[in-house]
Design a protein around this motif. Structure first.
Motif, mmCIF file in Angstrom:
data_model
loop_
_atom_site.group_PDB
_atom_site.id
_atom_site.type_symbol
_atom_site.label_atom_id
_atom_site.label_comp_id
_atom_site.label_asym_id
_atom_site.label_seq_id
_atom_site.Cartn_x
_atom_site.Cartn_y
_atom_site.Cartn_z
ATOM 1 N N VAL A 22 15.248 -48.009 24.338
ATOM 2 C CA VAL A 22 16.486 -48.562 23.781
ATOM 3 C C VAL A 22 17.246 -49.270 24.898
ATOM 4 C CG1 VAL A 22 16.693 -46.878 21.926
ATOM 5 C CG2 VAL A 22 17.696 -46.371 24.139
ATOM 6 N N PHE A 40 20.139 -53.011 25.476
ATOM 7 C CA PHE A 40 21.105 -53.924 24.866
ATOM 8 C C PHE A 40 20.807 -55.343 25.336
ATOM 9 C CE2 PHE A 40 22.898 -52.350 28.805
ATOM 10 C CZ PHE A 40 23.341 -53.493 29.442
ATOM 11 N N PRO A 45 26.257 -53.186 21.398
ATOM 12 C CA PRO A 45 25.648 -51.945 20.897
ATOM 13 C C PRO A 45 24.214 -51.773 21.402
ATOM 14 C CG PRO A 45 26.701 -53.163 19.122
ATOM 15 C CD PRO A 45 26.675 -54.071 20.303
ATOM 16 N N MET A 46 23.783 -50.531 21.500
ATOM 17 C CA MET A 46 22.404 -50.228 21.864
ATOM 18 C C MET A 46 21.484 -50.561 20.695
ATOM 19 S SD MET A 46 22.649 -49.096 24.959
ATOM 20 C CE MET A 46 21.037 -48.391 25.244
ATOM 21 N N GLU A 47 20.247 -50.900 21.024
ATOM 22 C CA GLU A 47 19.255 -51.189 19.993
ATOM 23 C C GLU A 47 17.866 -50.820 20.512
ATOM 24 O OE1 GLU A 47 18.731 -55.919 21.117
ATOM 25 O OE2 GLU A 47 19.875 -55.349 19.350
ATOM 26 N N ARG A 76 15.106 -45.280 14.444
ATOM 27 C CA ARG A 76 16.240 -46.181 14.219
ATOM 28 C C ARG A 76 17.496 -45.429 13.810
ATOM 29 N NH1 ARG A 76 16.476 -51.414 14.126
ATOM 30 N NH2 ARG A 76 14.208 -51.558 14.287
ATOM 31 N N TYR A 133 20.471 -43.217 20.801
ATOM 32 C CA TYR A 133 21.388 -44.276 21.211
ATOM 33 C C TYR A 133 22.466 -43.754 22.163
ATOM 34 C CZ TYR A 133 19.199 -46.837 17.400
ATOM 35 O OH TYR A 133 18.281 -47.444 16.587
ATOM 36 N N SER A 151 23.081 -45.139 25.788
ATOM 37 C CA SER A 151 24.378 -45.689 26.159
ATOM 38 C C SER A 151 24.871 -45.084 27.467
ATOM 39 C CB SER A 151 25.391 -45.425 25.042
ATOM 40 O OG SER A 151 26.670 -45.900 25.404
ATOM 41 N N GLN A 209 31.449 -49.681 25.562
ATOM 42 C CA GLN A 209 30.310 -50.135 24.763
ATOM 43 C C GLN A 209 30.622 -50.001 23.290
ATOM 44 O OE1 GLN A 209 26.415 -48.247 25.386
ATOM 45 N NE2 GLN A 209 25.542 -50.270 25.139
ATOM 46 N N THR A 213 27.092 -48.070 18.029
ATOM 47 C CA THR A 213 25.864 -48.508 17.354
ATOM 48 C C THR A 213 25.916 -48.059 15.907
ATOM 49 O OG1 THR A 213 24.634 -48.285 19.417
ATOM 50 C CG2 THR A 213 23.349 -48.396 17.399
ATOM 51 N N GLU A 214 25.875 -49.020 14.999
ATOM 52 C CA GLU A 214 25.936 -48.716 13.570
ATOM 53 C C GLU A 214 24.557 -48.883 12.959
ATOM 54 O OE1 GLU A 214 28.886 -51.094 11.732
ATOM 55 O OE2 GLU A 214 30.538 -50.321 12.955
ATOM 56 N N ARG A 215 24.127 -47.874 12.230
ATOM 57 C CA ARG A 215 22.809 -47.900 11.570
ATOM 58 C C ARG A 215 22.941 -47.439 10.130
ATOM 59 N NH1 ARG A 215 21.901 -50.777 14.938
ATOM 60 N NH2 ARG A 215 20.360 -50.768 16.600
#
Length: 212
Positions: free
Chosen positions: A101, A103, A125-127, A169, A175, A179, A207, A210-212
């Protein structure tokens, strides 16, 4: 007839103590002038220009460095369904995958507040940046022996990758760890440069969630 004027003896003059002293004096004056001029130029060139913390300087440091991302090992089991009968499972396959993960570095922003002496870093956000399935780790349990062929590994590999992506995910802990690691890396990268110029500066790293 008048007396002829006597010409000065140049050889005697050059050998005289007065002449030698005059030459030494002139030479000493020239040397002193040269030393004074060179010393003044040296002093003028040594004066350092004040170094200022700027956004462009910090940006350059980050862009020319590699930012580490969080890496985790995930063990999962994928279910592979029959192409003609979507409700039937042909086989199960267990696997080991490495999930990274991070960014997008291009979306990061930097700002320098010289009045309050702060450097603020805003991270996106982290991905999930990469999923790597270890093909040597695949282990099969077949419900349908007809699909147990040499070509099964290629399809199973893609199914495992998709399964790992779905499973990871929606893992908040993944995440969160990523982060924390990203913030530490950014601080370790910027802090030495900032402190070398002005130790009174503080570094703030934020930061986006992170929205999932």
């Amino acid at each position: 007839m008048g007396k002829k004027s006597k010409k000065p003896d140049l050889a005697k003059i050059m050998k005289s103590k007065f002449f030698k002293a005059a030459v030494l004096f002139v030479t000493a004056v020239i040397v002193l002038l040269c030393v004074f001029i060179m010393g003044r130029k040296s002093t003028e060139s040594v004066d350092p220009e004040p170094v200022i913390i700027t956004q462009s300087a910090l940006q350059e440091i980050i862009e020319t460095s590699s930012i580490s991302t969080f890496e985790s090992v995930y063990n999962g089991i994928a279910q592979v369904y029959n192409e003609k009968k979507p409700l039937e499972i042909d086989y199960y396959v267990s696997y080991e995958a490495t999930v990274k993960v991070g960014f997008d570095l291009s979306e990061m922003t930097l700002s320098v507040d010289t009045e309050n002496k702060t450097v603020t870093v805003e991270l996106p956000p982290m991905e999930i940046t990469q999923i790597t399935v270890d093909i040597a780790s695949l282990d099969f349990i077949f419900n349908n022996d007809k699909v147990n062929k040499s070509s099964v590994s290629a399809k199973a590999f893609e199914e495992c990758k998709a399964d790992a992506d779905r499973a990871c995910r929606y893992q908040p802990a993944l995440y969160e760890l990523g982060s924390n690691n990203a913030k530490k890396c950014m601080e370790a990268l910027i802090k030495p440069f900032v402190e070398s110029i002005d130790p009174e500066y503080s570094i703030i790293i934020n930061q986006e969630a992170t929205e999932r």
